[in-house]
Write an enzyme that holds these catalytic residues in place. Structure first.
Site, PDB file in Angstrom:
ATOM      1  N   SER A 178       0.719  -1.079   0.109  1.00  0.00           N
ATOM      2  CA  SER A 178      -0.231   0.219   0.273  1.00  0.00           C
ATOM      3  C   SER A 178       0.996   0.988  -0.381  1.00  0.00           C
ATOM      4  CB  SER A 178      -1.182   0.078   1.666  1.00  0.00           C
ATOM      5  OG  SER A 178      -1.257   1.192   1.907  1.00  0.00           O
ATOM      6  N   LYS A 179       0.324   2.258  -0.333  1.00  0.00           N
ATOM      7  CA  LYS A 179       0.547   3.948  -0.606  1.00  0.00           C
ATOM      8  C   LYS A 179       1.254   4.229   0.866  1.00  0.00           C
ATOM      9  CE  LYS A 179      -1.681   4.769  -5.135  1.00  0.00           C
ATOM     10  NZ  LYS A 179      -2.587   5.893  -5.607  1.00  0.00           N
ATOM     11  N   ARG A 180       0.642   3.747   1.560  1.00  0.00           N
ATOM     12  CA  ARG A 180       0.671   4.029   3.266  1.00  0.00           C
ATOM     13  C   ARG A 180       1.383   4.144   3.460  1.00  0.00           C
ATOM     14  NH1 ARG A 180      -5.083   3.896   2.018  1.00  0.00           N
ATOM     15  NH2 ARG A 180      -4.747   1.123   2.453  1.00  0.00           N
TER      16      ARG A 180
END
Length: 546
Positions: A256-258
């Site tokens: 995930s980008k997070r």
RNA sequence: GCCCCCAUCGUCUAGUGGCCUAGGACGCCGGGUUCUCAACCCGGUAACAGGGGUUCGACUCCCCUUGGGGGUACCA
């Protein structure tokens, strides 16, 4: 059906292209290339809240870097444009009207609160939620009235309830859904924009898409989309669907980008003596913004994250395609590696150049199960690709890389870059080459304490270094061959391994124990600068050591 | 909760009922080579989630359990 294959990649422009998206794009592209078909890029910007103005450009840049070019789409144009959904409003409106007139869709006036209540109620009763269709559909006048009263007006598709919905999927076979499982979903939002599920169907039809290749997360949308297709375009053939497995991260959870902000935040929390004001300044944030980030409530944008990571010396996991670019991976590596996540040629081949990849690609060989993104294997792939890339091509890649990280080596001409590539044989990434060679282009040497201690201060490194200095000073021909002869002879005379002689010299000129071969390093630095650095080192560490 | 998908070495995977004492690659471990980091060479470790069927025969087919993933939005 002998029609030409048409595939598409349809990202929503919310930021940089990440590995998952790149893989979806790649599979669509490979299939089009394999079959001599068309690959379309379509931008799904129907959510006004989420789209950032530059994101589409970023996605296109990333695709271009990977070498995934589109036959139709933004910039390329094509007969079925426009390729930005926000520019196709009239098309969607027309189809919405058609469904409304045919009583296949109906107006709704529920507020968010109404819907929440309905869902809660359904949850308690059956566990599943399906919107309860009114017995009598509201009229256009009702809609007008609701609008005048300031109530939200949406349009829902009436999903046919007469028979099970069967999705034929290339990788998973036939999947059956009970019609009551598929809720009457919204096709037009209260702001007038179509929803994804609607625009996607209309565009796939109008753009003559034959194969929909996408992630498993879209599987549940498919029965509804197919029902919509049949309502909208009866007597036309559905596209072929292939729902690929999902890629997960090797750092634990979902890819995930997070992940990057998360890793950075954890790193910051674990560093006891950080100058937070300085950090905020480096990141271009206010102290308040930084505190909010550390507290976990917000995440700054990518340049700020990158700046902080660099400042703190923290390496973040690569998620976006540009991250891999900045870490020194070749586009060929990414394409090859991504292709093998959820697909294989059926034999033992792994490292494959692009033409071979295209030739071998087949939707029938897509894998069903999810896969982990293994960075160790990626590095091994990159090492192989660096080895097999022709020198001129590699030089171009290196220059692109140096540009993107703004390296001082950028000052070097083609000949010099070619030489760096040659002497850094065996490098795993372009970053390896850059890190090793950087010292040739900087004015000051940053000494690594550990290296200095081990090589110069312990034992008689300094004494040998002094001898080496004198020998180098006495040389009139400063070629790497002469330097090699001198150093080897010296080692023999002193009855030492070459390492005992080379390492002090290495640390003196580059500050640590890692550099290209010492003979090349010294020769490229030049006689004058080499002597100057040795002199500095002797002076500095003799004083310190005593 | 409900719906859907998936399940072979640590990881990516080959395997479509006998060719499997389960193959390859990465990693890992041991050894070699070496001026550093790499690269390179040689060797080794390691898997069919569990339980029921079907069959002369199951990694391969069916069912259940368990585990993992996805969906459940006026996001895509």
């Amino acid at each position: 059906m002998s029609d030409k294959v048409v595939t598409r990649f349809a990202p929503s422009p919310t930021g940089y292209l990440h590995v998952g998206g790149a893989r979806t794009a790649l599979f669509n592209w490979l299939w089009a290339r394999r079959t001599g078909g068309t690959f379309i890029l379509r931008i799904e910007d129907t959510d006004q809240k989420r789209n950032t103005p530059t994101a589409a450009k970023q996605v296109m840049d990333d695709l271009n870097w990977l070498g995934i070019g589109w036959d139709e789409g933004p910039e390329a144009g094509g007969p079925n444009g426009p390729y930005l959904q926000s520019e196709r409003r009239d098309i969607y409106d027309k189809h919405i009207r058609q469904l409304l007139e045919e009583k296949k869709a109906y107006y709704c006036f529920d507020s968010t609160e109404d819907l929440d209540a309905l869902r809660e109620e359904a949850q308690a009763q059956t566990g599943g939620f399906a919107y309860r269709r009114p017995d009598k559909f509201p009229t256009a006048e009702d809609a007008e009235k609701a609008r005048a009263e300031g109530r939200p007006v949406t349009v829902r598709f009436a999903v046919p309830q007469d028979e099970p919905l069967v999705v034929q999927d290339v990788v998973r076979g036939a999947i059956t859904f009970a019609p009551r499982e598929i809720s009457d979903f919204i096709i037009q939002k209260s702001d007038g924009f179509p929803t994804y599920n609607f625009a996607c169907v209309v565009d796939d039809r109008l753009m003559k898409v034959t194969h929909v290749i996408r992630g498993q997360e879209h599987l549940m949308n498919t029965p509804g989309q197919q029902a919509l297709w049949r309502a909208l375009f009866p007597d036309t053939e559905l596209p072929t669907y292939a729902h690929m497995s999902v890629t997960v991260s090797d750092t634990g959870g979902k890819l995930s980008k997070r992940e990057r902000p998360k890793v950075l935040r954890e790193a910051i929390t674990q560093m006891p003596d950080i100058h937070l004001d300085k950090l905020a300044q480096v990141a271009g944030l206010t102290r308040q913004q930084l505190d909010s980030f550390i507290a976990g409530t917000t995440a700054p944008d990518m340049p700020s994250i990158d700046a902080m990571a660099q400042y703190l010396g923290v390496s973040l996991p690569e998620i976006n395609i540009v991250d891999f670019f900045k870490s020194g991976y070749l586009p060929e590596t990414m394409v090859n590696f991504l292709a093998l996540l959820g697909w294989n040629p059926g034999d033992d081949r792994e490292i494959m150049p692009l033409p071979e990849l295209i030739d071998a690609f087949d939707l029938a060989r897509l894998t069903k199960s999810n896969s982990l993104f293994d960075r160790k294997k990626l590095i091994a792939f990159n090492t192989e690709h660096i080895k097999m890339t022709p020198p001129e091509k590699l030089r171009e890649h290196l220059r692109d890389y140096l540009k993107v990280i703004d390296s001082p080596i950028l000052k070097g001409d083609d000949e010099l870059l070619a030489r760096l590539i040659k002497i850094c044989e065996g490098a795993r990434t372009l970053a390896d080459i850059e890190r090793k060679s950087r010292f040739l282009f900087t004015d000051t040497v940053e000494y690594d304490a550990k290296a200095v201690n081990k090589v110069l201060l312990k034992g008689d490194g300094l004494a040998i270094l002094a001898i080496v200095r004198d020998k180098l000073a006495a040389m009139d021909q400063f070629s790497e061959e002469k330097i090699e002869t001198m150093l080897r002879t010296l080692a023999e005379e002193k009855q030492l391994g070459l390492g005992k002689v080379a390492q002090p010299l290495r640390v003196a000129i580059c500050g640590n124990t890692i550099s290209p071969p010492i003979f090349d390093s010294v020769q490229m630095l030049g006689k004058e600068e080499t002597l100057r650095r040795i002199g500095n080192a002797l002076e500095k560490f003799r004083a310190d050591g005593k």
